[in-house]
Scaffold this active site. Structure first.
Site, mmCIF file in Angstrom:
data_model
loop_
_atom_site.group_PDB
_atom_site.id
_atom_site.type_symbol
_atom_site.label_atom_id
_atom_site.label_comp_id
_atom_site.label_asym_id
_atom_site.label_seq_id
_atom_site.Cartn_x
_atom_site.Cartn_y
_atom_site.Cartn_z
ATOM 1 N N HIS A 78 8.082 5.823 -16.313
ATOM 2 C CA HIS A 78 7.107 5.888 -15.869
ATOM 3 C C HIS A 78 7.817 7.306 -15.231
ATOM 4 O O HIS A 78 8.751 6.821 -14.872
ATOM 5 C CB HIS A 78 5.738 5.323 -14.835
ATOM 6 C CG HIS A 78 5.304 3.859 -16.311
ATOM 7 N ND1 HIS A 78 3.968 4.352 -16.070
ATOM 8 C CD2 HIS A 78 5.780 3.186 -17.096
ATOM 9 C CE1 HIS A 78 3.071 3.710 -17.038
ATOM 10 N NE2 HIS A 78 4.081 3.181 -17.389
ATOM 11 N N GLU A 142 9.948 3.011 -12.529
ATOM 12 C CA GLU A 142 9.391 4.160 -11.650
ATOM 13 C C GLU A 142 10.499 5.299 -11.616
ATOM 14 O O GLU A 142 11.555 5.029 -10.202
ATOM 15 C CB GLU A 142 8.580 4.055 -10.685
ATOM 16 C CG GLU A 142 7.363 3.440 -10.599
ATOM 17 C CD GLU A 142 6.018 3.947 -11.622
ATOM 18 O OE1 GLU A 142 6.212 5.032 -11.809
ATOM 19 O OE2 GLU A 142 4.909 3.676 -11.338
#
Ligand SMILES: [Zn+2]
Length: 179
Positions: A78, A142
């Site tokens: 992500h 992330e």
């Protein structure tokens, strides 16, 4: 052969975070995911993906695909986003601490930051569906913030995406070597 399931976040009807430049998370995660898959295959891993195109895949489908394939590890990719554009850096999530996924998350977060030079926000826990519903150690990376103009510009660069993939692959290698 160790089986790594790669989950490029979002896609299709769900673009994920969108940078001020218009860059969409779903496109960045897919490119990094495909790069990671190529690197891992070259290093002798078996690889499968939740998606290899800009298609809509539910969170339950992603976990189920990994479970039915019999993946050894699940890596969700992500880009982060925050209403405040000042936030930047890299973090990696696991379902909870004290499980193999938490150790894998530490290795991947460390190697990724080594590769891309972002601020270290550390390993965190979250009750994400893909972490909860997967039957194998699962982490969610992330990579950097699309809401931060500096990091969004980096995420637009093929070299930076390749380095993200190299860093994640190095983290997986380092984790497995330490077992
Ligand atoms: Zn996302």
């Amino acid at each position: 052969m160790t089986k790594i399931f790669i989950d490029p976040g979002h896609g299709g009807a769900n673009p994920g975070a969108i940078a001020a430049s218009g860059l969409q998370e779903a496109d960045v995660t897919l490119d990094i995911g495909l790069r990671l898959g190529r690197i891992l295959k070259n290093r002798g891993y078996e690889v499968d993906y939740s998606r290899t195109e800009n298609t809509t895949v539910s969170l339950a489908q992603r976990a189920q695909a990994a479970n039915s394939w019999g993946a050894d590890y699940f890596i969700s990719i992500h880009c982060n986003s925050n209403p405040d554009p000042i936030y930047k850096g890299t973090s990696t999530y696991c379902f909870r601490l004290g499980i193999p996924a938490a150790v894998l998350a530490e290795y991947v977060n460390t190697a990724l930051i080594e590769a891309i030079g972002t601020p270290d926000l550390g390993v965190m826990t979250a009750n994400f569906a893909v972490l909860r519903r997967t039957q194998m150690p699962a982490i969610l990376v992330e990579t950097a913030f699309l809401s931060n103009p500096e990091e969004a510009a980096l995420l637009a660069e093929p070299v930076f995406r390749e380095n993200c993939a190299i860093g994640i692959a190095n983290g997986i290698d380092n984790y497995l070597s330490a077992q």
